[in-house]
Design a protein around this motif. Structure first.
Motif, PDB file in Angstrom:
ATOM      1  N   THR A 114       2.234  16.616  -9.209  1.00  0.00           N
ATOM      2  CA  THR A 114       2.448  17.079 -10.583  1.00  0.00           C
ATOM      3  C   THR A 114       1.172  17.610 -11.224  1.00  0.00           C
ATOM      4  OG1 THR A 114       2.111  14.857 -11.458  1.00  0.00           O
ATOM      5  CG2 THR A 114       4.379  15.509 -10.953  1.00  0.00           C
ATOM      6  N   LEU A 115       0.046  17.452 -10.565  1.00  0.00           N
ATOM      7  CA  LEU A 115      -1.231  17.871 -11.123  1.00  0.00           C
ATOM      8  C   LEU A 115      -1.299  19.371 -11.430  1.00  0.00           C
ATOM      9  CD1 LEU A 115      -4.035  16.906 -11.967  1.00  0.00           C
ATOM     10  CD2 LEU A 115      -4.786  17.346  -9.624  1.00  0.00           C
ATOM     11  N   PRO A 116      -0.862  20.277 -10.553  1.00  0.00           N
ATOM     12  CA  PRO A 116      -0.936  21.705 -10.890  1.00  0.00           C
ATOM     13  C   PRO A 116      -0.138  22.071 -12.151  1.00  0.00           C
ATOM     14  CG  PRO A 116      -0.527  21.435  -8.556  1.00  0.00           C
ATOM     15  CD  PRO A 116      -0.420  20.081  -9.180  1.00  0.00           C
ATOM     16  N   GLU A 117       1.012  21.455 -12.324  1.00  0.00           N
ATOM     17  CA  GLU A 117       1.826  21.731 -13.520  1.00  0.00           C
ATOM     18  C   GLU A 117       1.091  21.273 -14.780  1.00  0.00           C
ATOM     19  OE1 GLU A 117       5.604  19.947 -13.016  1.00  0.00           O
ATOM     20  OE2 GLU A 117       6.033  21.014 -11.158  1.00  0.00           O
ATOM     21  N   ILE A 154       0.840  -1.201   0.000  1.00  0.00           N
ATOM     22  CA  ILE A 154       0.000   0.000   0.000  1.00  0.00           C
ATOM     23  C   ILE A 154       0.873   1.248   0.000  1.00  0.00           C
ATOM     24  CG2 ILE A 154      -1.617   1.340   1.407  1.00  0.00           C
ATOM     25  CD1 ILE A 154      -2.908  -1.313   2.206  1.00  0.00           C
ATOM     26  N   GLU A 155       1.995   1.200   0.719  1.00  0.00           N
ATOM     27  CA  GLU A 155       2.881   2.365   0.772  1.00  0.00           C
ATOM     28  C   GLU A 155       3.411   2.717  -0.615  1.00  0.00           C
ATOM     29  OE1 GLU A 155       6.968   3.866   2.977  1.00  0.00           O
ATOM     30  OE2 GLU A 155       6.345   1.788   3.133  1.00  0.00           O
ATOM     31  N   SER A 156       3.770   1.714  -1.404  1.00  0.00           N
ATOM     32  CA  SER A 156       4.281   2.001  -2.744  1.00  0.00           C
ATOM     33  C   SER A 156       3.181   2.601  -3.629  1.00  0.00           C
ATOM     34  CB  SER A 156       4.861   0.744  -3.382  1.00  0.00           C
ATOM     35  OG  SER A 156       3.846  -0.229  -3.559  1.00  0.00           O
ATOM     36  N   LYS A 157       1.962   2.140  -3.451  1.00  0.00           N
ATOM     37  CA  LYS A 157       0.848   2.713  -4.220  1.00  0.00           C
ATOM     38  C   LYS A 157       0.572   4.143  -3.780  1.00  0.00           C
ATOM     39  CE  LYS A 157      -0.097  -1.255  -6.149  1.00  0.00           C
ATOM     40  NZ  LYS A 157       0.333  -1.588  -7.463  1.00  0.00           N
ATOM     41  N   LEU A 158       0.651   4.401  -2.492  1.00  0.00           N
ATOM     42  CA  LEU A 158       0.422   5.757  -1.992  1.00  0.00           C
ATOM     43  C   LEU A 158       1.496   6.723  -2.480  1.00  0.00           C
ATOM     44  CD1 LEU A 158      -0.763   5.181   1.685  1.00  0.00           C
ATOM     45  CD2 LEU A 158      -2.094   6.051  -0.229  1.00  0.00           C
ATOM     46  N   VAL A 190       0.421   7.875  -5.814  1.00  0.00           N
ATOM     47  CA  VAL A 190      -0.696   8.819  -5.719  1.00  0.00           C
ATOM     48  C   VAL A 190      -0.192  10.200  -5.315  1.00  0.00           C
ATOM     49  CG1 VAL A 190      -2.794   9.367  -4.436  1.00  0.00           C
ATOM     50  CG2 VAL A 190      -2.418   7.053  -5.246  1.00  0.00           C
ATOM     51  N   VAL A 191       0.706  10.254  -4.343  1.00  0.00           N
ATOM     52  CA  VAL A 191       1.260  11.536  -3.900  1.00  0.00           C
ATOM     53  C   VAL A 191       2.018  12.202  -5.037  1.00  0.00           C
ATOM     54  CG1 VAL A 191       2.993  12.572  -2.371  1.00  0.00           C
ATOM     55  CG2 VAL A 191       1.341  10.934  -1.463  1.00  0.00           C
ATOM     56  N   GLN A 192       2.789  11.436  -5.772  1.00  0.00           N
ATOM     57  CA  GLN A 192       3.547  11.984  -6.894  1.00  0.00           C
ATOM     58  C   GLN A 192       2.601  12.544  -7.958  1.00  0.00           C
ATOM     59  OE1 GLN A 192       6.001   9.100  -8.834  1.00  0.00           O
ATOM     60  NE2 GLN A 192       7.069  10.633 -10.067  1.00  0.00           N
ATOM     61  N   SER A 193       1.525  11.842  -8.241  1.00  0.00           N
ATOM     62  CA  SER A 193       0.556  12.316  -9.229  1.00  0.00           C
ATOM     63  C   SER A 193      -0.113  13.603  -8.777  1.00  0.00           C
ATOM     64  CB  SER A 193      -0.510  11.250  -9.474  1.00  0.00           C
ATOM     65  OG  SER A 193       0.060  10.109 -10.022  1.00  0.00           O
TER      66      SER A 193
END
Length: 47
Positions: A38-41, A25-29, A32-35
């Motif tokens: 980068t969303l505002p850019e 789950i940590e690797s999936k999270l 998600v955090v990385q996505s």
């Protein structure tokens, strides 16, 4: 000491499974955090 071994054998497996699932789950999270970061850019590029 004799009572400790059965407790470890009964509780050890669920602990190992829980730690494995938390690791997955940590690797999936992290993705998600990385996505989200980068969303505002990406949104600025579209406008």
């Amino acid at each position: 000491m004799d009572q400790l071994i059965p407790i470890i054998s009964q509780v050890g497996f669920p602990i190992v499974v829980t730690l494995y699932l938390l690791y997955r789950i940590e690797s999936k999270l992290d993705l998600v955090v990385q996505s989200i970061q980068t969303l505002p850019e990406r949104m600025k590029e579209r406008t």
